[in-house]
Enzyme design. Structure first.
Site, PDB file in Angstrom:
ATOM      1  N   ARG A 132     -60.257 -47.785 -77.552  1.00 37.89           N
ATOM      2  CA  ARG A 132     -60.025 -49.215 -77.765  1.00 37.89           C
ATOM      3  C   ARG A 132     -60.242 -49.982 -76.465  1.00 37.89           C
ATOM      4  NH1 ARG A 132     -57.196 -53.487 -75.699  1.00 37.89           N
ATOM      5  NH2 ARG A 132     -55.420 -52.101 -75.351  1.00 37.89           N
ATOM      6  N   ASP A 133     -59.351 -49.838 -75.520  1.00 33.57           N
ATOM      7  CA  ASP A 133     -59.404 -50.628 -74.295  1.00 33.57           C
ATOM      8  C   ASP A 133     -60.652 -50.315 -73.486  1.00 33.57           C
ATOM      9  OD1 ASP A 133     -58.645 -52.401 -72.351  1.00 33.57           O
ATOM     10  OD2 ASP A 133     -56.965 -51.242 -71.613  1.00 33.57           O
TER      11      ASP A 133
ATOM     12  N   HIS B 198     -48.503 -49.542 -69.282  1.00 28.69           N
ATOM     13  CA  HIS B 198     -49.962 -49.578 -69.319  1.00 28.69           C
ATOM     14  C   HIS B 198     -50.411 -50.101 -67.960  1.00 28.69           C
ATOM     15  CE1 HIS B 198     -53.897 -50.432 -71.507  1.00 28.69           C
ATOM     16  NE2 HIS B 198     -54.049 -51.137 -70.385  1.00 28.69           N
TER      17      HIS B 198
ATOM     18  N   HIS C 249     -53.272 -50.412 -64.752  1.00 25.01           N
ATOM     19  CA  HIS C 249     -54.659 -50.387 -64.307  1.00 25.01           C
ATOM     20  C   HIS C 249     -54.691 -49.951 -62.846  1.00 25.01           C
ATOM     21  CE1 HIS C 249     -56.739 -53.095 -67.539  1.00 25.01           C
ATOM     22  NE2 HIS C 249     -55.838 -52.283 -68.064  1.00 25.01           N
TER      23      HIS C 249
ATOM     24  N   CYS D   6     -59.838 -55.735 -68.979  1.00 23.33           N
ATOM     25  CA  CYS D   6     -59.589 -56.839 -69.899  1.00 23.33           C
ATOM     26  C   CYS D   6     -60.677 -57.876 -69.712  1.00 23.33           C
ATOM     27  CB  CYS D   6     -58.212 -57.473 -69.646  1.00 23.33           C
ATOM     28  SG  CYS D   6     -57.877 -58.904 -70.707  1.00 23.33           S
TER      29      CYS D   6
ATOM     30  N   ASN E 202     -58.639 -48.922 -66.095  1.00 24.36           N
ATOM     31  CA  ASN E 202     -57.428 -48.247 -66.557  1.00 24.36           C
ATOM     32  C   ASN E 202     -57.208 -46.989 -65.726  1.00 24.36           C
ATOM     33  OD1 ASN E 202     -56.457 -49.526 -69.254  1.00 24.36           O
ATOM     34  ND2 ASN E 202     -58.668 -49.415 -69.496  1.00 24.36           N
TER      35      ASN E 202
END
Length: 317
Positions: free
Chosen positions: A17-18, A211, A213, A244, A253
């Protein structure tokens, strides 16, 4: 270190996803399915497989229903997805996901850039999503993922009070879990410890995971800080892909391979086989040839005599 770190640590893979939504190229569906299967074979038990968003906005996610359907066939896998609004949440619920994350920005500036809604509009949606979940899909876990919780490239510094006010509104809206995201790579360890302590004090078991980064190289340091205050769930992305698209400069990430190695080295059980994880990485490298992949462990390999957490425990028994 907090005793809670003796528990198994959940590594939640967000690359499908990300990671994939943050690069211009689209991974073919067949490769996505192979990748998710390989991640599952490596022992990952929670994977965020995609986003329920209009294909016109994110063509990389156009096959989300097919991807979810495949992931649901993998035994023991908690299938997670993201949806930015009520329409996406409805589709996600109908698809059968086990967990749904709704992004909620700590700053109004990021909210307007990310989901094109004010905070008031976001929380109106969030209340409707939580109500729909309770009435028709009670088995689905709904998480509010607080974006830019530690700092925002658009606003700049974000105070603890700003983040906690958003967390309080999310809790009142009826979500099950509240997680904190360092969307812009601003977090540092003291801030991580402080903010997660506040989250836990305010919401108890509803305080969720982290979460992080690695935009400025502090990702794994922040993992250690979160572990010290009892956080047991961490998002990461294989190869460190992702970021993002609506937070300028927010790339990177934390790398799943490096995270798992760190945790297992510390004697913290993830249930993940690192050699199998490196095999899964090959699917990404082949499908997205030329796309930068990151990580120190994949370059250096496992050290001689490396022992997983379970082996360390057995050896000391």
């Amino acid at each position: 270190m907090n005793e809670s770190t003796s528990k198994r640590i959940l590594v939640s893979e967000v690359g499908p996803r990300d990671g994939l939504q943050s690069i211009e190229r689209t991974m073919p569906t067949a490769d996505k399915l192979r990748w998710i299967t390989a991640l599952h074979n490596a022992g990952l038990r929670e994977i965020e497989v995609g986003s329920f968003v209009p294909p016109s906005l994110l063509p990389q996610m156009a096959d989300i229903r097919e991807v979810v359907a495949h992931a649901l066939t993998l035994p023991g896998l908690k299938v997670a997805a993201l949806a930015p609004n009520l329409r996406g949440a409805q589709a996600a619920f109908e698809s059968g996901v086990h967990k749904l994350t709704i992004p909620v920005s700590a700053t109004e500036a990021h909210s307007l850039a990310n989901v094109r809604k004010t905070h008031d509009q976001v929380f109106e949606d969030l209340r409707a999503i939580a109500s729909l979940k309770r009435s028709q899909y009670p088995q689905v876990e709904v998480e509010a993922g607080i974006s830019v919780a530690f700092g925002c490239t658009l606003q700049g510094a974000v105070t603890d009070d700003e983040t906690m006010r958003i967390a309080e509104r999310a809790a009142k809206a009826g979500v099950d879990v509240i997680g904190l995201s360092d969307t812009s790579g601003y977090a540092e360890p003291r801030q991580v410890r402080r903010l997660f302590r506040k989250l836990q004090a305010a919401f108890g078991d509803r305080a969720g995971g982290a979460h992080f980064h690695n935009t400025r190289g502090q990702g794994l340091a922040n993992v250690i800080a979160a572990l010290e205050v009892g956080v047991t769930t961490f998002d990461s992305s294989q190869g460190g892909i992702g970021g993002c698209p609506y937070a300028p400069g927010a790339s990177g990430n934390i790398v799943t391979e490096d995270l798992v190695f760190l945790l297992e080295s510390m004697g913290l059980d993830t249930g993940v086989d690192i050699e199998a994880l490196l095999e899964a990485r090959k699917v990404v490298a082949a499908s997205l040839a030329g796309e930068p992949l990151y990580g120190m462990l994949p370059e250096a390999g496992l050290p001689k005599g490396f022992r997983y957490a379970k082996q360390q425990t057995a050896g000391s028994a």
